[in-house]
Write a protein that holds these residues in place. Structure first.
Motif, PDB file in Angstrom:
ATOM      1  N   THR A   5       1.140  -0.675   0.199  1.00 44.42           N
ATOM      2  CA  THR A   5      -0.420   0.245   0.241  1.00 44.42           C
ATOM      3  C   THR A   5       1.102   1.272  -0.057  1.00 44.42           C
ATOM      4  O   THR A   5       0.241   2.925  -0.183  1.00 44.42           O
ATOM      5  CB  THR A   5      -1.079   0.055   1.586  1.00 44.42           C
ATOM      6  N   VAL A   6       2.164   0.794  -0.443  1.00 43.67           N
ATOM      7  CA  VAL A   6       3.138   2.287   0.331  1.00 43.67           C
ATOM      8  C   VAL A   6       3.852   2.513  -1.493  1.00 43.67           C
ATOM      9  O   VAL A   6       3.986   1.649  -1.956  1.00 43.67           O
ATOM     10  CB  VAL A   6       4.206   2.155   0.995  1.00 43.67           C
ATOM     11  N   ASN A   7       3.672   3.339  -1.898  1.00 43.68           N
ATOM     12  CA  ASN A   7       4.171   4.531  -2.853  1.00 43.68           C
ATOM     13  C   ASN A   7       5.979   3.951  -2.673  1.00 43.68           C
ATOM     14  O   ASN A   7       6.641   4.907  -2.502  1.00 43.68           O
ATOM     15  CB  ASN A   7       3.797   5.156  -3.738  1.00 43.68           C
ATOM     16  N   TRP A   8       6.063   2.731  -3.400  1.00 43.12           N
ATOM     17  CA  TRP A   8       7.655   2.930  -3.075  1.00 43.12           C
ATOM     18  C   TRP A   8       8.883   3.589  -4.007  1.00 43.12           C
ATOM     19  O   TRP A   8       8.145   4.093  -5.103  1.00 43.12           O
ATOM     20  CB  TRP A   8       7.894   1.554  -3.287  1.00 43.12           C
ATOM     21  N   GLN A   9      10.428   4.755  -3.475  1.00 45.68           N
ATOM     22  CA  GLN A   9      10.328   5.019  -4.603  1.00 45.68           C
ATOM     23  C   GLN A   9      11.881   4.242  -4.572  1.00 45.68           C
ATOM     24  O   GLN A   9      11.957   4.747  -3.877  1.00 45.68           O
ATOM     25  CB  GLN A   9      10.761   6.363  -4.396  1.00 45.68           C
ATOM     26  N   PRO A  10      12.188   3.982  -5.467  1.00 43.45           N
ATOM     27  CA  PRO A  10      13.463   2.996  -6.086  1.00 43.45           C
ATOM     28  C   PRO A  10      14.806   3.722  -5.867  1.00 43.45           C
ATOM     29  O   PRO A  10      14.359   4.989  -5.880  1.00 43.45           O
ATOM     30  CB  PRO A  10      13.372   2.737  -7.517  1.00 43.45           C
ATOM     31  N   ILE A  11      15.325   3.617  -5.873  1.00 43.34           N
ATOM     32  CA  ILE A  11      16.989   3.814  -6.024  1.00 43.34           C
ATOM     33  C   ILE A  11      18.221   3.517  -7.552  1.00 43.34           C
ATOM     34  O   ILE A  11      17.258   3.298  -8.565  1.00 43.34           O
ATOM     35  CB  ILE A  11      17.985   3.782  -5.511  1.00 43.34           C
ATOM     36  N   SER A  12      18.713   4.562  -7.070  1.00 39.89           N
ATOM     37  CA  SER A  12      19.246   4.473  -8.754  1.00 39.89           C
ATOM     38  C   SER A  12      19.869   3.453  -9.176  1.00 39.89           C
ATOM     39  O   SER A  12      20.946   2.927  -7.742  1.00 39.89           O
ATOM     40  CB  SER A  12      20.069   6.045  -8.975  1.00 39.89           C
ATOM     41  N   ARG A  13      19.631   3.045 -10.803  1.00 36.59           N
ATOM     42  CA  ARG A  13      20.437   1.326 -10.514  1.00 36.59           C
ATOM     43  C   ARG A  13      21.675   1.662 -10.692  1.00 36.59           C
ATOM     44  O   ARG A  13      22.522   0.201 -10.463  1.00 36.59           O
ATOM     45  CB  ARG A  13      19.491   0.597 -11.590  1.00 36.59           C
ATOM     46  N   ASP A  14      22.432   2.725 -10.978  1.00 35.91           N
ATOM     47  CA  ASP A  14      24.000   3.096 -11.349  1.00 35.91           C
ATOM     48  C   ASP A  14      24.139   2.583 -10.217  1.00 35.91           C
ATOM     49  O   ASP A  14      25.123   2.069  -9.977  1.00 35.91           O
ATOM     50  CB  ASP A  14      24.016   5.365 -11.818  1.00 35.91           C
ATOM     51  N   LEU A  15      23.748   2.787  -8.568  1.00 36.02           N
ATOM     52  CA  LEU A  15      24.316   2.142  -7.307  1.00 36.02           C
ATOM     53  C   LEU A  15      25.302   0.905  -7.826  1.00 36.02           C
ATOM     54  O   LEU A  15      25.839  -0.019  -7.392  1.00 36.02           O
ATOM     55  CB  LEU A  15      23.414   2.211  -6.318  1.00 36.02           C
ATOM     56  N   ILE A  16      24.196   0.398  -9.234  1.00 39.10           N
ATOM     57  CA  ILE A  16      24.547  -1.373  -9.521  1.00 39.10           C
ATOM     58  C   ILE A  16      26.577  -1.186  -9.360  1.00 39.10           C
ATOM     59  O   ILE A  16      27.286  -2.000  -9.591  1.00 39.10           O
ATOM     60  CB  ILE A  16      24.271  -2.416 -10.803  1.00 39.10           C
ATOM     61  N   TRP A  17      26.743  -0.565 -10.195  1.00 38.73           N
ATOM     62  CA  TRP A  17      27.687  -0.230 -11.030  1.00 38.73           C
ATOM     63  C   TRP A  17      29.194   0.643  -9.951  1.00 38.73           C
ATOM     64  O   TRP A  17      29.918  -0.679 -10.146  1.00 38.73           O
ATOM     65  CB  TRP A  17      27.847   0.832 -12.010  1.00 38.73           C
ATOM     66  N   VAL A  18      28.210   0.782  -9.024  1.00 38.59           N
ATOM     67  CA  VAL A  18      29.054   1.862  -8.192  1.00 38.59           C
ATOM     68  C   VAL A  18      30.063   0.437  -7.036  1.00 38.59           C
ATOM     69  O   VAL A  18      30.139  -0.122  -6.882  1.00 38.59           O
ATOM     70  CB  VAL A  18      28.787   2.339  -6.909  1.00 38.59           C
ATOM     71  N   GLU A  19      28.493  -0.621  -6.425  1.00 40.18           N
ATOM     72  CA  GLU A  19      29.043  -1.173  -5.639  1.00 40.18           C
ATOM     73  C   GLU A  19      29.783  -2.580  -6.274  1.00 40.18           C
ATOM     74  O   GLU A  19      31.039  -3.222  -5.901  1.00 40.18           O
ATOM     75  CB  GLU A  19      27.780  -2.221  -5.193  1.00 40.18           C
ATOM     76  N   LEU A  20      29.742  -3.067  -8.297  1.00 40.83           N
ATOM     77  CA  LEU A  20      30.911  -3.776  -8.488  1.00 40.83           C
ATOM     78  C   LEU A  20      32.102  -3.994  -8.769  1.00 40.83           C
ATOM     79  O   LEU A  20      32.683  -4.779  -8.891  1.00 40.83           O
ATOM     80  CB  LEU A  20      29.454  -4.302 -10.388  1.00 40.83           C
ATOM     81  N   ILE A  21      31.866  -2.308  -8.808  1.00 44.38           N
ATOM     82  CA  ILE A  21      32.947  -1.794  -8.738  1.00 44.38           C
ATOM     83  C   ILE A  21      34.265  -1.974  -7.428  1.00 44.38           C
ATOM     84  O   ILE A  21      35.288  -2.486  -7.489  1.00 44.38           O
ATOM     85  CB  ILE A  21      33.678  -0.002  -9.581  1.00 44.38           C
ATOM     86  N   ARG A  22      33.110  -1.737  -6.695  1.00 45.77           N
ATOM     87  CA  ARG A  22      33.561  -1.780  -4.657  1.00 45.77           C
ATOM     88  C   ARG A  22      34.096  -2.877  -5.492  1.00 45.77           C
ATOM     89  O   ARG A  22      35.906  -3.654  -4.685  1.00 45.77           O
ATOM     90  CB  ARG A  22      32.945  -1.801  -4.258  1.00 45.77           C
ATOM     91  N   LEU A  23      33.769  -4.648  -5.574  1.00 47.46           N
ATOM     92  CA  LEU A  23      33.772  -5.801  -5.175  1.00 47.46           C
ATOM     93  C   LEU A  23      34.916  -6.048  -6.188  1.00 47.46           C
ATOM     94  O   LEU A  23      35.652  -6.449  -5.791  1.00 47.46           O
ATOM     95  CB  LEU A  23      32.574  -6.416  -6.102  1.00 47.46           C
ATOM     96  N   GLY A  24      34.748  -5.211  -7.330  1.00 54.87           N
ATOM     97  CA  GLY A  24      36.308  -5.371  -7.595  1.00 54.87           C
ATOM     98  C   GLY A  24      37.522  -4.706  -7.388  1.00 54.87           C
ATOM     99  O   GLY A  24      38.570  -6.313  -7.259  1.00 54.87           O
TER     100      GLY A  24
END
Length: 175
Positions: free
Chosen positions: A23-42
């Protein structure tokens, strides 16, 4: 059906084990965070593999070779979970509180009343800035209840910070 959109049957009612209400209108975060986290992992994985590889080359012990393989498997598993974890993040602004959700295996829903906020931070490290992202960090009196919303565009992070600060001040004055 009740006024909240749920039927009266027990199987259709909301459970405490379903922490992300529909029932809540969820706001997503930017999918660019995936790249930031993948680079950190790398970066972390590269450092670990170099250390393990040099140690394996110098000693020749088979356990170090196995550790390289395990590190690669963990890196692949973590890359997959990063993609899913970023998609699980969301936030919702309500009249009296901010909801922040995240988590895959363990789902977490943080509800931060505006009146309990002490201050709101916006931060962006070098990787976040390279991808035009920022993180909003909410601080309350109880450290365990602090919440953060990563992966926001700087303009949205500033807007959210200003709105939360104004709402927090308004609610605090009413106490």
């Amino acid at each position: 059906m009740s006024d909240d959109g749920h039927t009266g049957s027990p199987s259709a009612s909301r459970s405490a084990l379903e922490p992300w209400p529909d029932t809540v209108n969820w706001q997503p975060i930017s999918r660019d965070l995936i790249w930031v986290e993948l680079i950190r992992l790398g970066i972390g994985l590269a450092v670990a593999l170099v250390v393990l590889g040099v140690a394996w080359a110098l000693s020749g012990h088979w356990l170090l070779g196995a550790a390289v393989g395990v590190a690669l498997l963990i890196g692949v598993w973590r890359a997959i979970t990063i993609v899913r974890a970023v998609r699980a993040w969301g936030y919702a602004e309500r009249d009296d509180d901010l909801l922040v959700r995240h988590g895959l295996l363990v789902r977490r829903l943080s509800i931060v009343p505006y009146s309990r906020m002490q201050f709101v931070d916006v931060s962006a490290g070098p990787l976040e800035r390279a991808f035009d992202l920022a993180t909003v960090q909410l601080h309350t009196a109880a450290a365990a209840s602090d919440a953060r919303v990563p992966g926001l565009r700087p303009a949205e992070a500033s807007r959210l910070r200003d709105r939360l600060t104004a709402l927090g001040e308004d609610r605090a004055e009413g106490l």
